[in-house]
Design a protein around this motif. Structure first.
Motif, PDB file in Angstrom:
ATOM      1  N   PRO A 120      57.214  34.196  32.329  1.00 41.48           N
ATOM      2  CA  PRO A 120      56.677  33.557  31.765  1.00 41.48           C
ATOM      3  C   PRO A 120      55.214  32.828  32.096  1.00 41.48           C
ATOM      4  O   PRO A 120      55.474  32.406  33.056  1.00 41.48           O
ATOM      5  N   GLY A 121      54.034  32.498  31.735  1.00 44.25           N
ATOM      6  CA  GLY A 121      52.868  32.132  32.191  1.00 44.25           C
ATOM      7  C   GLY A 121      52.477  32.142  32.775  1.00 44.25           C
ATOM      8  O   GLY A 121      52.106  31.105  33.652  1.00 44.25           O
ATOM      9  N   LYS A 122      52.712  33.631  34.223  1.00 42.12           N
ATOM     10  CA  LYS A 122      52.657  32.938  35.830  1.00 42.12           C
ATOM     11  C   LYS A 122      51.651  34.960  35.640  1.00 42.12           C
ATOM     12  O   LYS A 122      51.975  35.176  34.740  1.00 42.12           O
ATOM     13  N   PRO A 123      50.666  34.654  36.554  1.00 39.24           N
ATOM     14  CA  PRO A 123      50.275  35.823  36.972  1.00 39.24           C
ATOM     15  C   PRO A 123      50.825  37.115  37.742  1.00 39.24           C
ATOM     16  O   PRO A 123      51.677  35.884  38.316  1.00 39.24           O
ATOM     17  N   ILE A 124      50.613  38.335  37.924  1.00 41.47           N
ATOM     18  CA  ILE A 124      51.002  38.627  39.125  1.00 41.47           C
ATOM     19  C   ILE A 124      50.904  38.608  40.261  1.00 41.47           C
ATOM     20  O   ILE A 124      50.113  37.764  40.166  1.00 41.47           O
ATOM     21  N   SER A 125      52.007  38.970  40.869  1.00 41.04           N
ATOM     22  CA  SER A 125      52.517  38.371  42.288  1.00 41.04           C
ATOM     23  C   SER A 125      51.559  39.301  43.501  1.00 41.04           C
ATOM     24  O   SER A 125      50.908  40.039  42.570  1.00 41.04           O
ATOM     25  N   THR A 126      51.244  38.316  44.578  1.00 42.93           N
ATOM     26  CA  THR A 126      50.625  39.152  45.185  1.00 42.93           C
ATOM     27  C   THR A 126      51.638  40.741  45.885  1.00 42.93           C
ATOM     28  O   THR A 126      50.613  41.497  45.949  1.00 42.93           O
TER      29      THR A 126
END
Length: 358
Positions: free
Chosen positions: A257-263
């Protein structure tokens, strides 16, 4: 929570508590490193632990926090910090095996350590030795620079453009995959920069749409602009929890939640759909560097000016030679009546046609 063994579940629960305002926001990539270190030191000698802790806390983390406070696009630094600490612990074990104290280390020992490497990982000992020298635990020692490598793999132009066309036109692909793949194939941004794009990076005009990757916005082909508009307007498929403080709305949201997709997650997702991220990015940057001066390349893509200089030097040398060789080879094929075409010319022609059609 920080005392629990590091795991995906632990990270997810903590971010859930941050998202809902129960815990304070922090730079999670950095602040979870101390907990990881304590678990790593469980089986290490006390003497090694007494060196690793201050090396991490007062050298690595201190510098990393200072950089994170001013960086516009925060990098996922946890893996780099873990590697530097792990290399330091490996080096301390190596010195113990040879009966060497830190104060007795000479340049020949560092040369032996580097010479025994099977990868470039051992060069990371420079950070530990810089810290031990500043603490007067070792004498002044030199670790050679990591040998610079040119891009090894580039997506062939004959494959790059059809793949770009597929991203722009294939409705069977998920919208986020199409948008992320097209941006990578056209402009070659780092995966970290790509994952942190928000609707604010899009400049929507009456006729044209621009995307801000660096200091200056770049004009988007209409079809890619439409993809990104759809991405902004489409509802979030994952359940959205309310949060105390409004945060950015990511173009490519992640599972946390609240975070972009990881690299790592973005790379895996594009690779699963047949878009090789590394080779696609290298081909895009080589193509741009062949046509743009390094200052403009840096401004458009957001890369460091020194990196842009290296890309331009590489493109003007190797990429130009590659295109010339391909053109010569295709000319010979045409003379012999063998079906073929000039890859570079085909790309330019297709690009012009695709942009007008889009």
């Amino acid at each position: 929570m920080d005392e629990l063994p590091p795991s995906r579940n632990q990270r997810y629960i903590r971010q859930l508590l941050v998202h809902t305002g129960i815990l304070e926001e922090r730079h999670e990539d950095l602040e979870r490193i101390p907990g990881w270190l304590e678990h790593e030191l469980a089986d290490e000698p006390a003497a090694h632990a007494n060196l690793a802790r201050p090396f991490l806390h007062w050298f690595l983390l201190r510098r990393a926090r200072q950089r994170a406070a001013i960086r516009r696009h925060p990098a996922s630094v946890d893996r780099d910090l873990r590697r530097r600490v792990s290399v330091a612990l490996d080096f301390l074990a190596w010195t113990d095996e040879r009966g060497l104290a830190l104060a007795d280390l000479a340049q020949e020992h560092i040369d032996d350590w580097i010479a025994g490497a099977t990868s470039q990982r051992r060069y990371l000992i420079r950070y530990f030795l810089k810290w031990t020298t500043s603490r007067r635990l070792t004498r002044e020692l030199t670790v050679p620079s990591i040998p610079r490598q040119e891009p090894q793999n580039l997506l062939d132009e004959d494959n790059r453009w059809p793949l770009l066309q597929r991203c722009l036109t294939d409705e069977a692909l998920p919208t986020d995959v199409r948008a992320a793949g097209a941006i990578t194939l056209l402009f070659g941004p780092s995966t970290e920069r790509l994952c942190h794009l928000t609707p604010e990076h899009l400049k929507l005009g009456d006729k044209d749409t621009h995307l801000v990757l660096g200091r200056h916005p770049v004009l988007l082909p209409p079809r890619l602009a439409e993809l990104l508009r759809r991405l902004v307007e489409q509802p979030q498929l994952r359940p959205q929890l309310s949060r105390v403080h409004a945060g950015p709305r990511w173009l490519f949201p992640g599972m946390v939640p609240g975070k972009p997709i990881s690299t790592h997650g973005m790379t895996q997702k594009l690779n699963r759909h047949g878009i090789p991220v590394r080779t696609a990015r290298n081909a895009a940057l080589a193509g741009l560097a062949a046509d743009l001066p390094s200052p403009i390349l840096a401004d458009v893509t957001g890369m460091h000016r020194h990196t842009a200089l290296r890309w331009v030097a590489y493109a003007r040398r190797d990429w130009a030679e590659y295109l010339a060789a391909r053109a010569e080879d295709d000319a010979e094929k045409r003379e012999k009546g063998i079906a073929g075409h000039d890859g570079a010319s085909q790309f330019r022609r297709s690009a012009a046609e695709g942009t007008s059609k889009a």
